[in-house]
Structure formats: C-alpha cells, structure tokens
Design a protein around this motif. Structure first.
Motif: not given
Length: 282
Positions: A6-16, A23-36
C-alpha cells in the motif's frame, strides 16, 4: 504496521511512497520486519561492517595513492569512500585514543621552560611571573600539561581552513573552488594524523625503550626533520596528482608547504602556551 503493497505518506518528507523506498528522500518504508530483534542485529552489524569497509578503503587509498581520494571525490566517485570531514574526525578520534597523553602537536611544560625555540619567546619570564617557588612551578606544570592535551585537540581543526586558504593562493591559476582546496587540506591532515600514529609506535616508542631515556634533543631534531621530509614528499605527490602540475612546481610547493607548516606548528604551540598560561590564575 504498514502493509508492504500500500502507498503511504513518507514520514520524513511527506511525499507518497509507492515502493520500498521514497523516491524523493530515500527513506525506507517501515514493515513488520523492522520490529524484529533479528533485523535490529542485522542492521547494526551491516552498519558497522559498511563503516569499517569505507574507512579502510579510504585509508588505503589516502596512504598509497596521494591525492587520488580527493580527485575521486570531485569526479563523483564517493559511495565507496568516507566523506572528507568524517574521515578526518575518525582519524582524530583514533589519534587521540591511541596516543593518549602523548601529543605531537603540543609540548609539555618542561619543554617550554627549558628548551629553544620556546625560550626565545619569553616562556621562562612568563613562568617566573606565575610561579616563584619550586612547589608552585610543580603545581603550575601539572595544570598546564593537563590543559594542553585537551586544548590542542580542540584547535587542531583550524589548521584545515588555514591551509585551504594557503592552497587557494598557491594554486590560484588552477581556478578551483575553495571547497576543492578545503577537501584536499582535509585529506592531507587526515593522512598526517595517520602518519603520526605510525611514527609514534614504530619510531618513538622503540627509541624510548631501547635508549632508556627521556627527552633527547638530538633525536627530537632528527625525527622532526625526517617527518617533515616524508610529509613534504607525500604532499608533492598529492598536489601533482590533484592539481595536475609539473614535477618542478610540485617540488617547489612541497618545500614551501614544509616551511609554512613548520612556522604554523611553532605558532600553534606558542598560541597554546600563552592561552593556557594566561588562563591560569596565580
């Protein structure tokens, strides 16, 4: 937790974000694997390994191919190497960690009190005005030696903009940006820190161990001149590669930089002496 598709709003730059990374700032989308915990450990190990690889790769190139690391930086070949100031800071940390209270950029109270060229600049008179008895001199020496180690670290970085300005004047006809001279100076001083670490462990410590003596004026003079010669040769090779100048001009610039560096180091040491002495209240 965000669903991966699902597309989400980037928490760093607020782009989709429509893919795994913004694609704008390089921030990684958070998923369940990040909490392990496993992911946390993997990310930490990867970060440390990546840092080590960059540092050793940068150091190897800096030492073996003078001037090439700076050249690569302005050619845009940056991903595999550490940023200039980052490399200098890491070298600085390693330098002061490994050398402890031994600092080639500063001198102990004993030297200022007893040896030229320091005594030519009134060091004995200033010390005499601060301490009259042997007990006062001993106390003053202890305070001075403690402060000069700390303060010599803080002001060392000011050598970089000073030499950057000098390089910009020396190679004025090359029409380079000041930033290019700044990066070259940063890399040169990173090498200088590495050199003095090696010099300390391969030259100074073995000499002190086998000679079983303290300060040796002859050794200090010879080792200082030898170091100046080696650093000048390195500089000649570096400027020839980065500034693309002839052998004659690189040799001339190396000699000139050796003279400027010697004067600058003497001025730096005297600056530290005056600053510390006038900050100590009688």
């Amino acid at each position: 937790m965000q669903q991966q598709n699902l597309p989400i709003t980037c928490p760093s730059c607020e782009h989709i974000i429509t893919e795994n990374f913004c694609s704008h700032c390089g921030e990684k989308k958070v998923d369940h694997h990040d909490f392990l915990v496993k992911h946390f450990l993997e990310e930490t190990i990867e970060g440390l390994t990546h840092f080590d690889n960059k540092f050793f790769r940068s150091s190897k190139l800096l030492i073996t191919r003078p001037g090439l690391l700076t050249k690569y930086y302005f050619e845009g070949r940056r991903m595999r190497f550490m940023k200039p100031l980052q490399l200098f800071i890491v070298c600085n940390i390693i330098f002061f960690f490994l050398l402890g209270k031994t600092n080639v950029f500063a001198r102990p109270f004993y030297n200022y009190k007893n040896f030229a060229p320091f005594t030519y600049f009134g060091t004995r008179q200033i010390i005499a005005a601060k301490a009259q008895t042997e007990e006062q001199v001993t106390k003053l020496a202890a305070i001075f030696d403690e402060r000069i180690i700390t303060q010599s670290k803080a002001f060392l970085i000011f050598f970089i903009p000073f030499f950057s300005l000098f390089f910009s004047l020396l190679f004025l006809k090359k029409n380079k940006y000041f930033t290019e001279h700044l990066v070259f100076a940063t890399h040169y001083f990173s090498f200088l820190l590495m050199y003095y670490i090696v010099f300390r462990y391969l030259v100074e410590l073995p000499f002190s161990y086998f000679s079983n003596s303290g300060f040796n004026a002859a050794f200090d003079l010879i080792s200082s001149l030898g170091s100046l010669l080696l650093l000048s040769i390195y500089f000649m090779l570096a400027v020839k590669r980065f500034y693309n100048i002839s052998n004659v001009k690189s040799i001339a610039s190396g000699i000139l930089v050796a003279v400027i560096f010697t004067i600058g180091m003497a001025a730096y040491r005297m600056f530290l002496f005056y600053k510390i002495m006038y900050s100590i209240h009688s």
